[in-house]
Design a protein around this motif. Structure first.
Motif, short mmCIF file in Angstrom:
data_model
loop_
_atom_site.label_atom_id
_atom_site.label_comp_id
_atom_site.label_asym_id
_atom_site.label_seq_id
_atom_site.Cartn_x
_atom_site.Cartn_y
_atom_site.Cartn_z
N TYR A 129 45.83 -5.25 50.88
CA TYR A 129 45.14 -4.45 52.16
C TYR A 129 45.62 -5.25 53.48
CZ TYR A 129 42.25 -2.00 49.05
OH TYR A 129 41.87 -1.11 48.00
N MET A 130 45.69 -4.38 54.62
CA MET A 130 46.75 -5.09 55.79
C MET A 130 45.53 -5.79 56.59
SD MET A 130 50.04 -2.74 56.53
CE MET A 130 49.08 -1.31 56.80
N ASP A 131 44.32 -6.06 56.42
CA ASP A 131 43.23 -6.50 57.10
C ASP A 131 43.68 -8.01 57.73
OD1 ASP A 131 41.79 -4.26 56.54
OD2 ASP A 131 40.77 -5.35 55.02
N HIS A 132 44.39 -8.70 56.80
CA HIS A 132 44.94 -10.06 57.38
C HIS A 132 46.01 -9.94 58.22
CE1 HIS A 132 47.24 -9.03 53.98
NE2 HIS A 132 48.23 -10.04 54.31
N LEU A 133 46.68 -8.67 58.55
CA LEU A 133 47.78 -8.63 59.35
C LEU A 133 47.16 -8.39 60.98
CD1 LEU A 133 50.26 -6.60 57.23
CD2 LEU A 133 49.86 -9.06 57.32
N THR A 134 47.73 -8.95 61.83
CA THR A 134 47.61 -8.54 63.13
C THR A 134 48.35 -7.59 63.68
OG1 THR A 134 48.96 -10.27 64.16
CG2 THR A 134 46.61 -11.16 63.65
N ASP A 135 48.03 -7.09 64.70
CA ASP A 135 48.98 -5.87 65.54
C ASP A 135 50.38 -6.29 65.56
OD1 ASP A 135 46.80 -4.46 65.47
OD2 ASP A 135 46.71 -4.22 67.67
N ARG A 136 50.49 -7.64 65.95
CA ARG A 136 51.77 -8.23 66.03
C ARG A 136 52.61 -8.40 64.72
NH1 ARG A 136 51.15 -14.34 67.11
NH2 ARG A 136 50.46 -14.25 65.08
N ASP A 137 51.77 -8.95 63.70
CA ASP A 137 52.34 -9.06 62.34
C ASP A 137 52.85 -7.82 61.71
OD1 ASP A 137 51.61 -11.50 62.37
OD2 ASP A 137 49.60 -11.15 61.40
N LYS A 138 52.22 -6.65 62.05
CA LYS A 138 52.48 -5.46 61.70
C LYS A 138 53.76 -4.71 62.29
CE LYS A 138 47.83 -3.56 60.07
NZ LYS A 138 46.66 -2.58 60.48
N LEU A 139 54.08 -5.04 63.54
CA LEU A 139 54.98 -4.54 64.38
C LEU A 139 56.20 -5.49 63.71
CD1 LEU A 139 56.50 -3.01 66.25
CD2 LEU A 139 55.92 -4.46 68.08
N ARG A 140 56.09 -6.61 63.50
CA ARG A 140 57.09 -7.51 63.05
C ARG A 140 57.58 -7.30 61.59
NH1 ARG A 140 55.32 -13.68 64.58
NH2 ARG A 140 55.57 -13.49 66.73
N LEU A 141 56.80 -6.76 60.69
CA LEU A 141 56.91 -6.17 59.32
C LEU A 141 57.56 -4.93 59.41
CD1 LEU A 141 56.86 -6.34 56.10
CD2 LEU A 141 54.66 -5.58 56.34
N LEU A 142 57.25 -3.96 60.18
CA LEU A 142 57.86 -2.68 60.50
C LEU A 142 59.22 -2.84 60.91
CD1 LEU A 142 57.80 0.27 60.56
CD2 LEU A 142 56.63 0.45 62.69
N TYR A 143 59.39 -3.73 61.99
CA TYR A 143 60.84 -4.02 62.42
C TYR A 143 61.70 -4.35 61.46
CZ TYR A 143 64.36 -5.75 65.46
OH TYR A 143 65.86 -5.85 66.14
N THR A 144 61.29 -5.46 60.73
CA THR A 144 62.03 -6.00 59.70
C THR A 144 62.43 -4.98 58.62
OG1 THR A 144 60.92 -8.18 59.90
CG2 THR A 144 62.43 -7.85 57.86
N LEU A 145 61.60 -4.10 57.98
CA LEU A 145 61.83 -3.13 57.31
C LEU A 145 62.63 -1.86 57.70
CD1 LEU A 145 58.21 -2.60 55.66
CD2 LEU A 145 60.24 -3.82 54.46
N SER A 146 62.81 -2.01 58.90
CA SER A 146 63.68 -0.69 59.46
C SER A 146 65.21 -1.27 59.64
CB SER A 146 62.94 -0.34 60.97
OG SER A 146 61.64 -0.01 60.89
N VAL A 147 65.21 -2.42 60.02
CA VAL A 147 66.35 -3.08 60.43
C VAL A 147 67.11 -3.64 59.25
CG1 VAL A 147 67.84 -4.72 61.60
CG2 VAL A 147 65.86 -3.81 62.64
#
Length: 430
Positions: A195-213
Motif C-alpha cells: 500500500y502507498m500509505d508510506h509514500l508522500t505526495d512528493r514520493d508519488k510524483l517521483r515514482l510516477l515521473y521515473t516510470l514515465s521517463v
C-alpha cells in the motif's frame, strides 16, 4: 633576578600567544585547520543543482544518494583527483568512483534517464501543454494533471494508474508486479508495504515521473542482484542522475580473444534463458537490444546493463490491463516518445522473441571470425538458424542448444573469469 626572568618569560609567552591568535583570525583556512570543530573545506567539485537535476525535483528520480555527491564520496572520472571540474552536462552517462570510507574506491556508472536534449524537450512540453507557458514549475504543472490526482487518492498502485505509460515494463502490468514496485521502491526509507500509505505526495510524483521517463532504475530496485537477478546493483539517485555498479559495455569485447568471446556468448544465452524461466514466473523480453544493452563486470560476469527496453509479462497472473487502457495518452505518456507511438500487443510477444533479437544483432558481432574451421562454420550456421526463427520457436530452441553445447568447451578456465574461477578447475558445472 630569577623572579624578574620568570615574569619576562610569562609576558613574552602571552605576547606570542596573542600574535598566534591574531594570525589565525586573519587566515580562515589556518584557523579551520587548527580548530577540531571547524570542517575542512576542500576546493573540489562545485556541484550545482542544475547539473544534478535537483532544480527539477520533484520531476526527478530521487535524492537518496545526494549526500554522497556533496561529501565527495562519489567522484567523476576514472581517477581519484579531488580537483576535477564537473564533466559536460550533455552526456548520457559518466564513469565515477564511489567510497564508503574515503580509503577504498570502486567504479560506478552515473547515468541520466534520457539525454539532456530529451529532458529539456520534455520539460518544455510539460509547461506549454499544461500551463501554456515556455517555462514553469514542473512540479506544480504535473500536480494538476488528472493522472496525478488519481495517484494522490490511490491507496494501492493499480493498472489504471499506469495505463498509457510508454515503459515496456508497464505495457502488460499485473497487480503482483505493481505491488512489487511499491514494496521495493528504494527511494523511500520505510518501504515494505504494497500500500502507498508510506509514500508522500512528493514520493508519488517521483515514482510516477521515473516510470514515465525510464523504468531502468525501478527494475534494478525490484529485481536486485543480491537475489541473483542479472542487473547491476542500484546504489541510489540524486536529482536526475542514477548511480549503479559499473559494467563495461559488450561492444568493448567485440575484438576479444576467442575464449573470452565464447564465454560471454554462453553467458548471454544463459541470461536470456533465466529471463524466460525463473522462480517468480515473470517473463522478461526485450523490445530492442544493442551493444550497450549488456555489460561485463571486472570479474568477467555478464549482466544486463540497460534495462530500459525490458518488458515483463506475469505468467502467473497475466496482464490485468483492461482492453483499451493501453491507448490512453496524457502528458506522462509523451515525456520521451512520440505520443503517436503504437503499443505492442501483450499477446504478440513470443517466447523466443529476445533470443532471436540477440542472434540477429549481438552474437554475430561477438563471434564472427573468431574460431578455426569447421567450428566457425557450425557457429555461423546455428546463429543463422536462430536469427531466422521468427515463426519457429522449436527451431530456435534447437539452434541455441547446439550453439551452447559447441561454445562451452571453447572457453578457458583462468583468472580472467574470476566469477567462476577457480571453481571451473574442479567442476564441469562452471
Amino acid at each position: 633576578m630569577g623572579r624578574w626572568i620568570c615574569c619576562l618569560c610569562s609576558r613574552v609567552a602571552d605576547s606570542l600567544m596573542l600574535l598566534l591568535v591574531l594570525a589565525l583570525s586573519c587566515n580562515p583556512s589556518t584557523a579551520a585547520t587548527a580548530s577540531p570543530s571547524a570542517p575542512h573545506i576542500k576546493p573540489n567539485y562545485s556541484f550545482g543543482r542544475t547539473f544534478l537535476g535537483l532544480d527539477k525535483c520533484n520531476a526527478c528520480i530521487g535524492t537518496s544518494i545526494c549526500k554522497k555527491f556533496f561529501k565527495e564520496e562519489i567522484r567523476f572520472d576514472t581517477w581519484l583527483s579531488s580537483h576535477l571540474k564537473l564533466p559536460p552536462s550533455y552526456l548520457l552517462s559518466y564513469a565515477g568512483n564511489y567510497t564508503d570510507d574515503a580509503k577504498s574506491w570502486r567504479l560506478v556508472d552515473i547515468t541520466r534517464l534520457t539525454s539532456k536534449y530529451q529532458h529539456d524537450r520534455a520539460d518544455k512540453r510539460i509547461c506549454t501543454s499544461l500551463l501554456k507557458t515556455k517555462t514553469c514549475s514542473l512540479e506544480r504543472a504535473l500536480r494538476r494533471t488528472h493522472r496525478f490526482q488519481k495517484w494522490l487518492r490511490a491507496k494501492r498502485l493499480t493498472p489504471d494508474l499506469v495505463q498509457g505509460l510508454s515503459s515496456p515494463m508497464l505495457r502488460c502490468p499485473s497487480q503482483r508486479l505493481l505491488d512489487r514496485i511499491v514494496r521495493r521502491y528504494a527511494e523511500v526509507p520505510d518501504a515494505g508495504s504494497i500500500y502507498m500509505d508510506h509514500l508522500t505526495d512528493r514520493d508519488k510524483l517521483r515514482l510516477l515521473y521515473t516510470l514515465s521517463v525510464n523504468s531502468h532504475p525501478i527494475l534494478l530496485q525490484i529485481f536486485p542482484d543480491v537475489e541473483g537477478w542479472p542487473f547491476p546493483r542500484y546504489l541510489g539517485s540524486c536529482g536526475r542522475l542514477v548511480v549503479s555498479a559499473s559494467t563495461q559495455p559488450l561492444r568493448d569485447f567485440y575484438d576479444a580473444a576467442p575464449e573470452v568471446a565464447a564465454d560471454l556468448a554462453l553467458q548471454l544465452l544463459t541470461v536470456l534463458r533465466s529471463m524466460g524461466t525463473n522462480d517468480l514466473n515473470y517473463f522478461f523480453y526485450f523490445t530492442h537490444v544493442d551493444a550497450g544493452t549488456f555489460g561485463v563486470f571486472s570479474n568477467g560476469h555478464l549482466f544486463i546493463r540497460d534495462a530500459s527496453t525490458l518488458g515483463i509479462i506475469d505468467k502467473e497472473e497475466g496482464s490485468q490491463m483492461i482492453d483499451g487502457q493501453q491507448e490512453y495518452k496524457d502528458i506522462f505518456s509523451c515525456l520521451t516518445v512520440d505520443c503517436q507511438s503504437a503499443f505492442v500487443s501483450c499477446n504478440s510477444i513470443r517466447e523466443k522473441h529476445s533470443l532471436v533479437m540477440v542472434c540477429q544483432e549481438l552474437l554475430p558481432k561477438l563471434l564472427k571470425g573468431k574460431f578455426l574451421q569447421p567450428v566457425q562454420e557450425k557457429i555461423d550456421s546455428f546463429l543463422q538458424h536462430c536469427a531466422d526463427g521468427l515463426t519457429d520457436d522449436q527451431g530456435v530452441n534447437e539452434a541455441v542448444a547446439k550453439l551452447a553445447e559447441l561454445l562451452k568447451p571453447l572457453r578457458s578456465c583462468d583468472s580472467r573469469f574470476a566469477y567462476r574461477y577457480p571453481d571451473c578447475k574442479y567442476s564441469d558445472k562452471y
